[in-house]
Design an enzyme around this catalytic site. Sequence first.
Site, PDB file in Angstrom:
ATOM      1  N   SER A 184      73.915  99.819 112.783  1.00  0.00           N
ATOM      2  CA  SER A 184      72.787 100.243 111.939  1.00  0.00           C
ATOM      3  C   SER A 184      73.214 101.251 110.862  1.00  0.00           C
ATOM      4  CB  SER A 184      71.665 100.816 112.803  1.00  0.00           C
ATOM      5  OG  SER A 184      72.152 101.914 113.520  1.00  0.00           O
ATOM      6  N   GLU A 388      56.400  99.548 114.267  1.00  0.00           N
ATOM      7  CA  GLU A 388      57.018 100.876 114.083  1.00  0.00           C
ATOM      8  C   GLU A 388      57.604 101.397 115.402  1.00  0.00           C
ATOM      9  OE1 GLU A 388      57.014 103.098 111.144  1.00  0.00           O
ATOM     10  OE2 GLU A 388      56.648 101.230 110.077  1.00  0.00           O
TER      11      GLU A 388
END
Length: 408
Positions: A184, A388
């Site tokens: 990431s 989220e």
Amino acid sequence: MAEFTMELNDEQKEVRDWLHGFAADVIRPAAAEWDEREETPWPVIQEAAKIGIYSLDFYAQQYFDPTGLGIPMAMEELFWGDAGIALSIVGTGLAAVGVLANGTEEQIGTWIPQMYGDANDVKVAAFCSSEPDAGSDVASMRTRAVYDEAKDEWVLNGTKTWATNGGIANVHVVVAVVDPELGSKGHASFIVPPNTPGLSQGQKFKKHGIRASHTAEVVLDNVRVPGSCLLGGKEKLDARLARAREKAMSGGERVKNAAMATFEASRPAVGAMAVGTARAAYEEALEYARTREQFGRPIIDNQGVAFQLADMRTSVDAARLLVWRASWMAVNGKQFTAAEGSMSKLFASETAKKVTAQAVQILGGNGYTREYPVERMHRDAAIYTIFEGTSEIQRLVIARTLAGVPIR
Ligand SMILES: Cc1cc2nc3c(=O)[nH]c(=O)nc-3n(C[C@H](O)[C@H](O)[C@H](O)COP(=O)(O)OP(=O)(O)OC[C@H]3O[C@@H](n4cnc5c(N)ncnc54)[C@H](O)[C@@H]3O)c2cc1C
């Protein structure tokens, strides 16, 4: 000397009441129609633009409220009106925040106005990160961005999914892999300008709730964007990647902590949306319980009903307090030593699911029909524990923060 107060200041109360008026007079009356149509409520967004609610200015003003309560208050009121319509109104803000957080001043000035358009010609924006095989596990993202040095262009290929406003947006913000070795930390965000060839909408999803909000796949097929569309610029990216490579060889904690802090600061806003839906359902249930009579008396005369309402209201207020605490911490630069942002999102989203279910129960048969709004609120509430970061991921973040070890 003691400055602690739980009271909103006059300006905050004024903004809250103004938003509540819009939510009650414009959003709520339109909610059932757009839920059935399952389409973006353009006329409502336009109304919001006309009075300044749909604009960067409004968002920025709330964002910079020094108490931190501007954004959660705005979210609660708009989502109290209706979650699907409110997400159509604030969805652009979520993409704009991506640019505000990582973009250069020039990028902010160029792209954010194009995300909103103007009151006569409103536009929306989309933030595209999730992929079919990369939801909670962001590191497994596959969409690639490759730099074409000769042309100073980035070439994007991949498929994004579940993008709010995906395909109908004027401006898309796309997260892509620039260095697959770094997980990431090898990701970067790109602006895809209006009408760029190669970007198309894939499937538009038919959903359980928030049906007035458009959710779709976004396909990127050799999408070429100028070098200036890399958020933050190439120099900053190269420096960040170099740091991440260095850290990867020696543990990598600081980079991870910076990303964590960003999430902790943004999650309370989603918690506030959940508080809005939960409060709306609680209010409907309270009113119904006062007026519905069975056995010759209002159903609220039964402890079995009244105690449920007591629990519902207690949970809604507790959720709001957690949201406000985390929002205050974010604005005041406090360290999230117990993942308080994730905590607020976890509790508020679970509260919304529970309270809306209780509201359906209190309204009995009526609660199960589309004649009453709690049926829609119950469907809408289910999103909060998913997007989220799911509730399980929030628990993982909180537990890891408390334990200080990488719990799986
Ligand atoms: C209406 C809607 C709008 C959205 N809008 C956007 C958007 O605008 N932009 C965008 O990029 N994305 C968006 N999303 C995507 C959303 O963020 C993802 O759906 C979410 O992150 C979950 O990913 P997933 O669906 O792949 O679930 P998965 O990651 O596949 O999870 C499935 C289940 O497994 C659990 N799970 C996974 N990993 C673990 C673990 N390590 N420990 C315990 N449990 C685990 C999850 O909690 C969940 O219950 C949207 C989604 C929806 C439904």
